[in-house]
Design a protein around this motif. Structure first.
Motif, PDB file in Angstrom:
ATOM      1  N   HIS A 245      -4.482  14.487  -1.932  1.00  0.00           N
ATOM      2  CA  HIS A 245      -5.074  15.419  -2.897  1.00  0.00           C
ATOM      3  C   HIS A 245      -5.030  14.832  -4.312  1.00  0.00           C
ATOM      4  CE1 HIS A 245      -4.131  19.011  -0.022  1.00  0.00           C
ATOM      5  NE2 HIS A 245      -5.176  18.309   0.345  1.00  0.00           N
ATOM      6  N   VAL A 246      -3.870  14.227  -4.655  1.00  0.00           N
ATOM      7  CA  VAL A 246      -3.731  13.678  -6.013  1.00  0.00           C
ATOM      8  C   VAL A 246      -4.690  12.499  -6.203  1.00  0.00           C
ATOM      9  CG1 VAL A 246      -2.158  12.462  -7.577  1.00  0.00           C
ATOM     10  CG2 VAL A 246      -1.347  14.462  -6.307  1.00  0.00           C
ATOM     11  N   PHE A 251      -8.628  10.287  -8.987  1.00  0.00           N
ATOM     12  CA  PHE A 251      -9.329   8.989  -9.001  1.00  0.00           C
ATOM     13  C   PHE A 251     -10.594   9.008  -8.151  1.00  0.00           C
ATOM     14  CE2 PHE A 251      -4.844   8.337  -9.781  1.00  0.00           C
ATOM     15  CZ  PHE A 251      -4.895   7.700 -11.009  1.00  0.00           C
ATOM     16  N   ASP A 252     -10.945  10.207  -7.677  1.00  0.00           N
ATOM     17  CA  ASP A 252     -12.196  10.370  -6.948  1.00  0.00           C
ATOM     18  C   ASP A 252     -12.272   9.466  -5.712  1.00  0.00           C
ATOM     19  OD1 ASP A 252     -14.450  11.867  -6.806  1.00  0.00           O
ATOM     20  OD2 ASP A 252     -15.721  10.402  -7.832  1.00  0.00           O
ATOM     21  N   LEU A 253     -11.136   9.237  -5.065  1.00  0.00           N
ATOM     22  CA  LEU A 253     -11.151   8.398  -3.863  1.00  0.00           C
ATOM     23  C   LEU A 253     -11.740   9.204  -2.700  1.00  0.00           C
ATOM     24  CD1 LEU A 253      -7.800   6.385  -3.896  1.00  0.00           C
ATOM     25  CD2 LEU A 253      -9.938   6.000  -5.105  1.00  0.00           C
ATOM     26  N   PRO A 254     -12.437   8.530  -1.782  1.00  0.00           N
ATOM     27  CA  PRO A 254     -13.081   9.258  -0.673  1.00  0.00           C
ATOM     28  C   PRO A 254     -12.064   9.895   0.263  1.00  0.00           C
ATOM     29  CG  PRO A 254     -13.276   6.873  -0.374  1.00  0.00           C
ATOM     30  CD  PRO A 254     -12.660   7.083  -1.725  1.00  0.00           C
ATOM     31  N   HIS A 255     -12.411  11.100   0.748  1.00  0.00           N
ATOM     32  CA  HIS A 255     -11.452  11.961   1.454  1.00  0.00           C
ATOM     33  C   HIS A 255     -10.860  11.317   2.709  1.00  0.00           C
ATOM     34  CE1 HIS A 255      -9.800  15.815   2.762  1.00  0.00           C
ATOM     35  NE2 HIS A 255     -10.297  15.557   3.960  1.00  0.00           N
ATOM     36  N   VAL A 326       0.206   9.166 -10.617  1.00  0.00           N
ATOM     37  CA  VAL A 326       0.326   9.752  -9.267  1.00  0.00           C
ATOM     38  C   VAL A 326       1.765  10.221  -9.042  1.00  0.00           C
ATOM     39  CG1 VAL A 326       0.134   9.302  -6.788  1.00  0.00           C
ATOM     40  CG2 VAL A 326      -1.533   8.296  -8.364  1.00  0.00           C
ATOM     41  N   VAL A 327       2.724   9.353  -9.377  1.00  0.00           N
ATOM     42  CA  VAL A 327       4.141   9.690  -9.157  1.00  0.00           C
ATOM     43  C   VAL A 327       4.494  10.970  -9.926  1.00  0.00           C
ATOM     44  CG1 VAL A 327       6.506   8.914  -9.628  1.00  0.00           C
ATOM     45  CG2 VAL A 327       4.822   7.313  -8.661  1.00  0.00           C
TER      46      VAL A 327
END
Ligand code: NAD
Length: 360
Positions: A245-246, A251-255, A326-327
């Motif tokens: 989720h983060v 960072f708009d990473l693919p699901h 992220v952390v």
């Protein structure tokens, strides 16, 4: 693996499964009392929309093919206008989690009946959860009213799902089952269903990639998706889903690809704290019954389905600032997880996942 104490709330949902089941769509809508259907899908899914429209026949009032990932509220508002103008009493969603998410959002806002026809392995159709985005921020709500009344699983509709997406979507489903097995709020039924889901999905994915009996492989994978989605509905998700989720949100990473990369790393991270659950994962995947074998078994499955091996491949550079972001987000409000995450452990995990190194 046994559980000492548990509470379970079973969600009411009718499930119809089988090759060609989409032909029963109209009968399933009428069974619920629906008369005017808005059909929703993501763009570019013409064969799926055509099959659902055929199944609906004269019940089809209109279609809306602009569903998008993470259910943007502006898209929902557009679909809502169509639903109102066409006096729809039912929404039928056909496609992956994006289409099903729009179906849930519409059903809740307009009090529509919702019949879902899932064609990926994401599992949203089985859950009372909806994640929506507004101005780039994602909020999630949980409400039993969000559960689609009926789900029609037609494996024939998944034959066109590209192999790569099938692999990552299948690993996304397996991630639900892995986290359910170590969830403190799991129960004996989620344990059984999680193992059934992992086994069926692994069988299905191997079959899809071996070019053997494709119809049998697609049936196994979609049945696996149903089991894995069902455990997602009742067991709270842990660190793996939080990291996805983060990373997806910031960072708009693919699901599904992000799920595929991270899963072996989180399995290795959690193995010492949840040995029985990770042993079950290893055993179900045909590896030695040892919790330390789970991460490599998941990695081997990911490699067998040509899943991306690193977050870097997905566009995450993993700079110290990004990793710190992220952390910080994970530690601000950690999801329940068998091993309490700490900054050093998370940095090590993220470094290995970013570079595609051996999970530690
Ligand atoms: P998706 O729905 O965006 O589908 C991915 C792509 O596959 C799309 O381009 C779609 O058009 C295409 N596609 C779907 N089925 C196809 C088929 N059979 N043949 C060919 N192409 C096909 O992606 P997804 O991974 O299924 O779902 C992701 C979304 O679902 C995210 O927004 C995620 O947050 C949400 N989700 C929600 C829950 C929940 O419980 N609320 C659970 C899982 C996922």
């Amino acid at each position: 693996m046994t559980r000492a104490a548990y509470t379970r709330e079973t969600l009411a949902q009718r499930v119809v499964f089988g090759d060609g089941a989409v032909a029963q769509l109209g009968a399933e809508v009428e069974r619920l009392g629906g008369r005017r259907v808005l059909l929703v899908a993501t763009p570019g899914c013409a064969p799926l929309v055509a099959a659902a429209a055929d199944g609906l026949g004269r019940l089809l009032a209109d279609r809306f093919e602009q569903a998008a990932m993470h259910t943007p509220v502006a898209v929902t508002a557009s679909a809502q206008r169509v639903a109102i103008a066409r006096r729809a009493d039912t929404v039928v969603s056909v496609g992956g989690g994006s289409a099903v998410g729009l179906g849930k959002a519409l059903a809740l806002r307009e009090r529509l009946l919702h019949v879902a026809v899932p064609t990926t392995y994401a599992g949203s159709e089985a859950t009372p959860v909806l994640g929506e985005t507004r101005d780039g921020r994602k909020t999630t709500r949980r409400d039993p009213a969000l559960v689609p009344r009926t789900v029609v699983y037609d494996p024939l509709l998944t034959h066109g799902l590209p192999a790569g997406l099938s692999g990552t979507s299948g690993l996304n489903a397996i991630a639900h089952a892995v986290e359910a097995l170590y969830a403190a709020e799991g129960d004996p039924l989620t344990d059984v269903q999680a193992r059934a889901g992992i086994a069926a999905m692994a069988e299905g994915l191997r079959g899809i990639f071996s070019q053997g009996d494709i119809a049998a492989a697609r049936r196994a994978a979609l049945a696996g998706a149903w089991h894995c989605g069902s455990v997602l509905a009742t067991a709270p998700m842990g660190l793996h889903h939080q990291l996805c989720h983060v990373l997806g949100g910031s960072f708009d990473l693919p699901h599904s690809e992000t799920h595929a990369v991270l899963l072996p790393h989180v399995a290795a991270f959690n193995a010492p704290a949840a040995p029985a659950a990770l042993q079950a994962v290893a055993e179900t995947l045909g590896a030695p019954p040892d919790h330390r074998a789970a991460a490599s078994a998941l990695l081997a499955l990911a490699a067998a389905v040509d899943a991306p091996a690193s977050l870097r491949q997905l566009g995450f550079a993993g700079t110290p600032e990004q990793v710190q972001q992220v952390v910080a987000q994970v530690l601000e409000r950690p999801y329940p997880n068998p091993r309490t995450p700490d900054a050093d452990g998370l940095r090590t995990l993220l470094r290995a996942a970013t570079e595609g190194e051996e999970p530690r």
